[in-house]
Design an enzyme around this catalytic site. Structure first.
Site, PDB file in Angstrom:
ATOM      1  N   GLY A   3       0.787  -1.237   0.000  1.00 47.69           N
ATOM      2  CA  GLY A   3       0.000   0.000   0.000  1.00 47.69           C
ATOM      3  C   GLY A   3       0.814   1.278   0.000  1.00 47.69           C
ATOM      4  O   GLY A   3       0.338   2.319   0.454  1.00 47.69           O
ATOM      5  N   SER A   4       2.040   1.231  -0.566  1.00 46.77           N
ATOM      6  CA  SER A   4       2.827   2.470  -0.553  1.00 46.77           C
ATOM      7  C   SER A   4       2.230   3.536  -1.471  1.00 46.77           C
ATOM      8  O   SER A   4       2.341   4.732  -1.185  1.00 46.77           O
ATOM      9  CB  SER A   4       4.279   2.186  -0.914  1.00 46.77           C
ATOM     10  OG  SER A   4       4.409   1.799  -2.264  1.00 46.77           O
ATOM     11  N   ASN A   5       1.581   3.127  -2.554  1.00 47.87           N
ATOM     12  CA  ASN A   5       0.916   4.128  -3.403  1.00 47.87           C
ATOM     13  C   ASN A   5      -0.279   4.750  -2.686  1.00 47.87           C
ATOM     14  O   ASN A   5      -0.506   5.957  -2.782  1.00 47.87           O
ATOM     15  CB  ASN A   5       0.494   3.509  -4.735  1.00 47.87           C
ATOM     16  CG  ASN A   5       1.641   3.460  -5.716  1.00 47.87           C
ATOM     17  OD1 ASN A   5       2.017   4.481  -6.287  1.00 47.87           O
ATOM     18  ND2 ASN A   5       2.236   2.292  -5.876  1.00 47.87           N
ATOM     19  N   ALA A  33       9.044   7.076  -8.221  1.00 43.25           N
ATOM     20  CA  ALA A  33       8.354   7.825  -9.286  1.00 43.25           C
ATOM     21  C   ALA A  33       6.840   7.647  -9.186  1.00 43.25           C
ATOM     22  O   ALA A  33       6.074   8.602  -9.386  1.00 43.25           O
ATOM     23  CB  ALA A  33       8.864   7.362 -10.651  1.00 43.25           C
ATOM     24  N   HIS A  75       0.720   1.329 -13.215  1.00 43.78           N
ATOM     25  CA  HIS A  75       1.447   0.162 -13.695  1.00 43.78           C
ATOM     26  C   HIS A  75       2.943   0.489 -13.710  1.00 43.78           C
ATOM     27  O   HIS A  75       3.341   1.552 -14.192  1.00 43.78           O
ATOM     28  CB  HIS A  75       0.966  -0.208 -15.103  1.00 43.78           C
ATOM     29  CG  HIS A  75       1.636  -1.442 -15.634  1.00 43.78           C
ATOM     30  ND1 HIS A  75       1.311  -2.705 -15.187  1.00 43.78           N
ATOM     31  CD2 HIS A  75       2.645  -1.598 -16.532  1.00 43.78           C
ATOM     32  CE1 HIS A  75       2.083  -3.594 -15.801  1.00 43.78           C
ATOM     33  NE2 HIS A  75       2.896  -2.946 -16.620  1.00 43.78           N
ATOM     34  N   ILE A  78      -7.518  -8.754 -12.456  1.00 41.38           N
ATOM     35  CA  ILE A  78      -8.071  -8.137 -13.651  1.00 41.38           C
ATOM     36  C   ILE A  78      -9.533  -7.824 -13.363  1.00 41.38           C
ATOM     37  O   ILE A  78     -10.267  -8.699 -12.883  1.00 41.38           O
ATOM     38  CB  ILE A  78      -7.925  -9.088 -14.851  1.00 41.38           C
ATOM     39  CG1 ILE A  78      -6.444  -9.339 -15.124  1.00 41.38           C
ATOM     40  CG2 ILE A  78      -8.624  -8.531 -16.080  1.00 41.38           C
ATOM     41  CD1 ILE A  78      -6.178 -10.545 -16.001  1.00 41.38           C
TER      42      ILE A  78
HETATM   43  C1  GAR Z   1       3.305  -0.953  -7.602  1.00 45.76           C
HETATM   44  O1  GAR Z   1       4.617  -0.933  -8.067  1.00 45.76           O
HETATM   45  C2  GAR Z   1       2.319  -0.998  -8.745  1.00 45.76           C
HETATM   46  O2  GAR Z   1       2.753  -0.284  -9.850  1.00 45.76           O
HETATM   47  C3  GAR Z   1       2.243  -2.468  -9.016  1.00 45.76           C
HETATM   48  O3  GAR Z   1       2.236  -3.058  -7.747  1.00 45.76           O
HETATM   49  C4  GAR Z   1       2.997  -2.255  -6.847  1.00 45.76           C
HETATM   50  C5  GAR Z   1       2.157  -2.016  -5.604  1.00 45.76           C
HETATM   51  O4  GAR Z   1       2.891  -1.396  -4.598  1.00 45.76           O
HETATM   52  N1  GAR Z   1       1.067  -2.795  -9.761  1.00 45.76           N
HETATM   53  C6  GAR Z   1       1.035  -3.692 -10.728  1.00 45.76           C
HETATM   54  O5  GAR Z   1       1.988  -4.373 -11.051  1.00 45.76           O
HETATM   55  C7  GAR Z   1      -0.313  -3.850 -11.401  1.00 45.76           C
HETATM   56  N2  GAR Z   1      -0.184  -4.563 -12.642  1.00 45.76           N
HETATM   57  P1  GAR Z   1       2.168  -0.748  -3.337  1.00 45.76           P
HETATM   58  O6  GAR Z   1       1.254  -1.803  -2.720  1.00 45.76           O
HETATM   59  O7  GAR Z   1       3.307  -0.439  -2.415  1.00 45.76           O
HETATM   60  O8  GAR Z   1       1.425   0.486  -3.772  1.00 45.76           O
END
Ligand code: GAR
Length: 196
Positions: free
Chosen positions: A17-19, A180, A116, A99
């Site tokens: 969940g960093s995003n 990024a 992505h 998906i």
């Molecule tokens: C992120 O790098 C995102 O771009 C990727 O999963 C990671 C989630 O990180 N998503 C995909 O690959 C979707 N096809 P997070 O849980 O730390 O946000």
């Protein structure tokens, strides 16, 4: 000028969940006029749920059912119901590893976005940073796009590039891409919130 009401977000994730964290911090800092109504994960112990709960945001584990890459139809119907009940305007996929199918796409037409970890249309699918490394790409990055019925294929809203450096491993490259991502996703959402 009068401020618009905040864009109501429903965030879906499967991982740490960093995003989501970056989005929540942008809201706190006044850089993104939005509110997170609900966070939903298909993984019971996903960090994204812990972080949402720690912030007092409604967090729901939605069991995905028997498939590996998509939701069981009943689960997807429940997902739509949860998002609707929560009053969500925009569905934000933040590391959601399933998906999405017709029930969600039809309930939120042009109102689902994804991040992505590649410069789409290059390297759709899983572990895109590894694909970039293995292909010998000199530049990698991330893309925010609208979600359609394809895999990582909807209209692109924004991209950010990062270099692939000598000696990069999958881990070091993904970490650089994630830095990024954490700037790009809130910025694109802020634009969508302002352009309503
Ligand atoms: C992120 O790098 C995102 O771009 C990727 O999963 C990671 C989630 O990180 N998503 C995909 O690959 C979707 N096809 P997070 O849980 O730390 O946000």
């Amino acid at each position: 000028m009068q401020q618009q009401p905040p864009l109501q977000l429903g965030v879906l994730g499967s991982g740490k969940g960093s995003n989501f964290r970056a989005i929540a911090e942008a809201i706190d800092a006044g850089r993104l006029n939005a509110q997170v109504r609900i966070v939903i994960a298909d993984v019971e112990d996903a960090g994204i749920l812990d972080y949402a709960r720690a912030r007092g945001i409604r967090a729901e584990y939605l069991p995905p059912g028997r498939f590996r890459t998509k939701l069981e139809p009943e689960a997807e119907a429940r997902l739509v119901a949860l998002l609707r009940e929560a009053g969500v305007d925009l569905v934000v996929l933040a590391g959601y590893m399933r998906i999405v199918k017709a029930p969600l796409l039809e309930a939120f037409p042009n109102r689902i976005v994804n991040i992505h970890p590649a410069l789409l249309p290059k390297f759709p699918g899983l572990e895109a940073w590894k694909q970039a490394l293995e292909a010998g790409a000199a530049v990698a990055g991330c893309t925010v796009h609208y979600v359609d019925s394809g895999v990582d294929s909807g209209p692109i809203l924004g991209q950010s590039e990062v270099p692939v450096l000598p000696g990069d491993t999958a881990e070091t490259l993904h970490a650089r891409i994630q830095v990024a991502e954490h700037a790009l996703y809130p910025a694109v959402l802020a634009r969508l919130a302002a352009e309503r």
